[in-house]
Design a protein around this motif. Structure first.
Motif, mmCIF file in Angstrom:
data_model
loop_
_atom_site.group_PDB
_atom_site.id
_atom_site.type_symbol
_atom_site.label_atom_id
_atom_site.label_comp_id
_atom_site.label_asym_id
_atom_site.label_seq_id
_atom_site.Cartn_x
_atom_site.Cartn_y
_atom_site.Cartn_z
ATOM 1 N N UNK A 154 0.791 -1.224 0.000
ATOM 2 C CA UNK A 154 0.000 0.000 0.000
ATOM 3 C C UNK A 154 0.827 1.279 0.000
ATOM 4 N N UNK A 155 1.929 1.216 0.718
ATOM 5 C CA UNK A 155 2.775 2.404 0.800
ATOM 6 C C UNK A 155 3.491 2.660 -0.523
ATOM 7 N N UNK A 156 3.649 1.597 -1.300
ATOM 8 C CA UNK A 156 4.347 1.730 -2.573
ATOM 9 C C UNK A 156 3.352 1.999 -3.698
ATOM 10 N N UNK A 157 3.848 2.475 -4.822
ATOM 11 C CA UNK A 157 2.999 2.658 -5.985
ATOM 12 C C UNK A 157 2.545 1.293 -6.505
ATOM 13 N N UNK A 158 1.305 1.215 -6.933
ATOM 14 C CA UNK A 158 0.758 -0.051 -7.421
ATOM 15 C C UNK A 158 0.005 0.154 -8.734
ATOM 16 N N UNK A 159 0.003 -0.882 -9.557
ATOM 17 C CA UNK A 159 -0.752 -0.888 -10.811
ATOM 18 C C UNK A 159 -1.461 -2.231 -10.904
#
Length: 200
Positions: A154-159
């Motif tokens: 969640x803290x990181x960018x996600x696609x």
DNA sequence: ATACCGATTAACT
DNA sequence: GTTAATCGGTATA
């Protein structure tokens, strides 16, 4: 709702490119989520395809991502300016990919307008460079797993992609040759581009 | 170390 | 229809 791994790991990249029309493409960048519905794709058929970066088994620091399992994001910089977003398909060591060339803005349009610095128009989501611009995708996002969304991420960018429930009928799909690959010889003639044209 | 090129776009005429 | 902008990837030396 989120597209499962097996959607991506199937063999036929051309079929997957067709099926991606109407799917929802989400990004969660710096805590902000938005989504576009895929309206245009192109298939790149790995080692046998002169238009593919992995043609002939070319394996470099950049193309290494294409050799990962299906459901991985392959993003690279084109013309020094544009981040182009691709979806890796097939299994490990088979470098197939689908380039997303167009979306219809769906969720969080105000964020998209902020990113391009103007109001959205009918053409805002057309073109692979524009897709990344609207969704906030950067070439540093290459390698992101499209099937992995958990609390740790969640803290990181996600696609990721989700099924929208939209069925795009064949009579609304324009099939043509791919754009900008004149150097690919005979492979430039392959009907690997899929464009969703909604009936008016 | 150096040279060439590109899965493009926006702004022109 | 044309063209400038722009820089990492890749090949060559």
């Amino acid at each position: 709702m989120i597209l499962p791994r097996y959607f991506y790991t199937r063999e036929d990249v051309v079929k997957i490119a067709r099926e991606l029309l109407g799917k929802k493409l989400f990004t969660g960048i710096k805590g902000e989520t938005c989504c576009g519905i895929i309206s245009e794709t192109e298939a790149y058929e790995g080692v046998t395809d002169r238009a593919s970066h992995a043609y002939g088994g070319r394996r470099t620091a950049r193309t290494e991502i294409m050799f990962r399992q299906g459901g991985t994001a392959y993003v690279y910089l084109c013309y020094g300016i544009h981040s182009l977003f691709n979806i890796v398909t097939h299994t490990v060591d088979v470098p197939h990919a689908v380039l997303v060339r167009g979306i219809i803005p769906d969720v969080n349009k105000s964020l998209m307008e902020e990113r391009i610095g103007r109001k959205l128009t009918d053409k805002s989501g057309s073109g692979p460079g524009n897709v990344s611009k609207l969704l906030g995708i950067h070439y540093s996002h290459t390698g992101i797993d499209l099937c992995l969304i958990n609390s740790a991420a969640e803290a990181e960018d996600a696609i990721w992609l989700e099924d929208s429930g939209i069925n795009v009928p064949d009579d609304e799909v324009l099939i043509t040759t791919r754009i900008g690959i004149d150097y690919a010889g005979e492979d430039a003639k392959l009907p690997y581009r899929f464009e969703w044209r909604e009936k008016q």
